[in-house]
Scaffold this motif. Structure first.
Motif, short mmCIF file in Angstrom:
data_model
loop_
_atom_site.label_atom_id
_atom_site.label_comp_id
_atom_site.label_asym_id
_atom_site.label_seq_id
_atom_site.Cartn_x
_atom_site.Cartn_y
_atom_site.Cartn_z
N VAL A 53 0.86 -1.19 0.00
CA VAL A 53 0.00 0.00 0.00
C VAL A 53 0.89 1.24 0.00
CG1 VAL A 53 -1.74 1.34 1.24
CG2 VAL A 53 -1.85 -1.17 1.25
N VAL A 54 0.56 2.20 -0.87
CA VAL A 54 1.29 3.47 -0.90
C VAL A 54 0.36 4.57 -0.41
CG1 VAL A 54 2.50 5.14 -2.34
CG2 VAL A 54 2.67 2.70 -2.87
N ARG A 55 0.81 5.32 0.58
CA ARG A 55 0.01 6.41 1.14
C ARG A 55 0.70 7.75 0.86
NH1 ARG A 55 -3.82 3.88 3.93
NH2 ARG A 55 -3.34 1.89 4.98
N VAL A 56 -0.11 8.75 0.55
CA VAL A 56 0.40 10.10 0.29
C VAL A 56 0.42 10.89 1.58
CG1 VAL A 56 0.05 12.25 -0.98
CG2 VAL A 56 -0.49 10.05 -2.07
N LEU A 57 1.58 11.51 1.86
CA LEU A 57 1.72 12.32 3.07
C LEU A 57 2.08 13.75 2.68
CD1 LEU A 57 3.87 9.90 5.29
CD2 LEU A 57 1.38 10.09 5.21
N GLU A 58 1.32 14.70 3.20
CA GLU A 58 1.62 16.13 3.05
C GLU A 58 1.75 16.54 1.58
OE1 GLU A 58 5.14 16.86 5.28
OE2 GLU A 58 4.40 15.85 7.07
N ASP A 59 1.16 15.82 0.69
CA ASP A 59 1.16 16.12 -0.74
C ASP A 59 2.56 16.18 -1.35
OD1 ASP A 59 -0.22 16.58 -3.14
OD2 ASP A 59 0.26 18.72 -3.04
N SER A 60 3.57 15.71 -0.61
CA SER A 60 4.92 15.75 -1.18
C SER A 60 5.75 14.53 -0.80
CB SER A 60 5.66 17.02 -0.71
OG SER A 60 5.76 17.04 0.70
N LYS A 61 5.11 13.58 -0.09
CA LYS A 61 5.83 12.38 0.34
C LYS A 61 4.99 11.15 0.08
CE LYS A 61 7.99 14.95 4.17
NZ LYS A 61 8.15 15.02 5.64
N LEU A 62 5.66 10.03 -0.11
CA LEU A 62 4.99 8.74 -0.27
C LEU A 62 5.47 7.79 0.81
CD1 LEU A 62 5.25 8.28 -4.15
CD2 LEU A 62 3.28 9.11 -2.85
N ARG A 63 4.53 7.03 1.35
CA ARG A 63 4.86 6.07 2.40
C ARG A 63 4.42 4.67 1.95
NH1 ARG A 63 3.32 6.79 8.76
NH2 ARG A 63 4.24 4.85 9.54
N VAL A 64 5.34 3.72 2.03
CA VAL A 64 5.06 2.34 1.62
C VAL A 64 4.79 1.50 2.87
CG1 VAL A 64 5.95 0.31 0.42
CG2 VAL A 64 6.58 2.60 -0.36
N GLU A 65 3.71 0.75 2.83
CA GLU A 65 3.35 -0.10 3.97
C GLU A 65 3.06 -1.52 3.48
OE1 GLU A 65 0.01 1.70 5.83
OE2 GLU A 65 1.12 3.41 6.63
N GLY A 66 3.61 -2.50 4.18
CA GLY A 66 3.26 -3.90 3.98
C GLY A 66 3.65 -4.48 2.64
N SER A 67 4.64 -3.93 1.98
CA SER A 67 5.02 -4.43 0.66
C SER A 67 6.18 -5.41 0.77
CB SER A 67 5.42 -3.26 -0.25
OG SER A 67 5.77 -3.74 -1.53
N ASP A 68 6.17 -6.41 -0.11
CA ASP A 68 7.29 -7.37 -0.16
C ASP A 68 8.49 -6.77 -0.90
OD1 ASP A 68 5.83 -9.41 1.13
OD2 ASP A 68 4.84 -9.90 -0.76
N TRP A 69 8.22 -5.86 -1.83
CA TRP A 69 9.29 -5.26 -2.60
C TRP A 69 8.83 -3.90 -3.12
CZ3 TRP A 69 7.61 -4.11 -7.42
CH2 TRP A 69 6.60 -4.91 -7.97
#
Length: 425
Positions: A53-69
């Motif tokens: 899952v990719v989440r957008v933070l502060e409209d200028s950052k991306l956060r990856v969660e729970g990914s194998d790669w």
């Protein structure tokens, strides 16, 4: 630098920025509107579809969660449109160019991209191997990685001896003072080829001081192209190491210098042909730089570069290259040198004033000095350029230049051997 970043969609960060319009501008505020080169970088993030899952933070950052790669694709572009187009006049859109580049690779897998990279690099790198010791493990190679091996890895090529005898490259360099390890020489040789392969290809800029590895906004010596040995040295290994394609940016750069340099020759010296001094830059600067005569006032930078043109022909015997690219540049260079030479004592042509780049000597009054006449550096380069253009003319025109074949080059040239259209000897 003036810039802003924002998230596009759910998996891209786009940064758009501007270089300062002035060479030594102070740090810019966000509200400034500089007229320098515009540039864009786009980071594209790919993650495993099953869990990531990719989440957008502060409209200028991306956060990856729970990914194998995750795979990061980074593309960039600028509005630079050659040395003779001012940044404010450029029609190039770096954001569009970056998005287009990203689209062209977006459907390719990591394995495909990595395989392309290896094919592109190894087709050049594997042309030459070097082994200086029977026991050395030469970094070269004839073997290419198979597709099954195209996985993320760290390659340790700084070893010596068995697996139990690994040492770091830093340790090997230090130990070289007492143990002249031939395999370290092999590694250094191939490292030089790696640098040229990686930074100088058809369509790229010419190699400069820090090259594409520069990490500073204001690098030492501006990360410029210095013509009193640095640029030449970058390309010395090209032909002997079987990397002739890597010379193409150098020849395009010399062509640009000849355009700027014809104006410098006319304005500064009232001379024909073209000239380039020691310090140049992305914009093909050819005029003397502000500074001491010790290094700044040396008009042989372009002439020294021209020796690479003839050497390219001697390796490749490419007559089309010699006729269409090399000879016109050599001719313009030789025309300037003929106008620059003056008659000195004893009836010989000499260069005056003359310097030997970044070298000084003790003058007759006992004081250090840098300006003299007919320095060995000047006369050696002039000799090589004159020899090259005579040889090139013979190849192109099959013209027997018997009078020139009898040249015996000394530190200067007999006046009677050289004549220009104007009658000046």
């Amino acid at each position: 630098m003036s810039h802003h970043s924002y998230v596009e969609g759910e998996n891209q960060i786009i940064m758009e920025a501007s270089c300062p319009g002035n060479r030594y501008a102070e740090k810019l505020n966000e509200n400034d509107s500089p007229q320098g080169i515009q540039f864009t970088a786009i980071l594209d993030l790919q993650v495993s579809e099953a869990r990531g899952v990719v989440r957008v933070l502060e409209d200028s950052k991306l956060r990856v969660e729970g990914s194998d790669w995750a795979v990061l694709l980074l593309v960039s572009s600028s509005s630079f449109d050659g040395p003779f187009t001012k940044p404010v006049d450029s029609k190039k859109n770096p954001t569009s160019a970056s998005l287009s580049a990203l689209k062209s690779i977006g459907s390719l897998s990591y394995i495909d991209l990595y395989a392309h990279h290896l094919d592109d690099y190894q087709s050049l790198f594997h042309r030459v191997s070097l082994q200086l010791s029977k026991s050395s493990k030469s970094v070269s190679g004839n073997a290419s990685l198979t597709r099954k091996e195209l996985v993320p890895f760290q390659s340790d090529i700084s070893f010596k001896g068995s697996e139990d005898d690994k040492v770091s490259t830093a340790e090997r360099v230090k130990a070289f003072q007492t143990d002249e390890d031939p395999s370290l020489v092999e590694l250094l040789f191939q490292y030089g080829r790696y640098l040229l392969i990686s930074c100088s290809r058809p369509g790229t800029q010419v190699a400069n001081l820090q090259g594409i590895w520069n990490k500073d906004l204001t690098p030492p010596w501006d990360g410029a192209q210095h013509l009193n040995i640095n640029l030449q040295m970058n390309y010395w290994p090209a032909l002997s190491c079987n990397l002739k394609e890597c010379q193409e940016p150098l020849f395009e750069y010399i062509s640009s210098l000849s355009i700027s340099g014809s104006m410098t020759a006319k304005v500064n010296y009232e001379a024909k042909g073209w000239v380039a001094h020691q310090v140049s830059d992305l914009w093909a600067k050819t005029s003397p730089d502000a500074g001491q005569a010790l290094w700044a006032l040396w008009p042989m930078g372009g002439a020294w570069l021209c020796t690479h043109l003839w050497e390219h022909y001697t390796y490749t015997t490419d007559r089309d290259f010699l006729r269409d690219k090399a000879y016109p540049l050599l001719e313009g260079c030789a025309s300037f040198l003929l106008d620059w030479l003056i008659e000195g004592p004893g009836g010989y042509l000499e260069t005056n004033p003359s310097t030997s780049p970044e070298h000084m000597f003790i003058a007759p009054d006992g004081k250090p000095a840098s300006v003299s006449y007919s320095s060995t550096m000047d006369m050696s380069i002039i000799k090589e350029v004159f020899s090259a253009i005579v040889s090139a003319a013979k190849v192109i025109l099959f013209f027997p230049v018997t009078a020139v074949q009898s040249f015996t080059f000394a530190d200067s040239y007999p006046v009677s051997l050289l004549q220009t259209d104007s009658g000046k000897k």
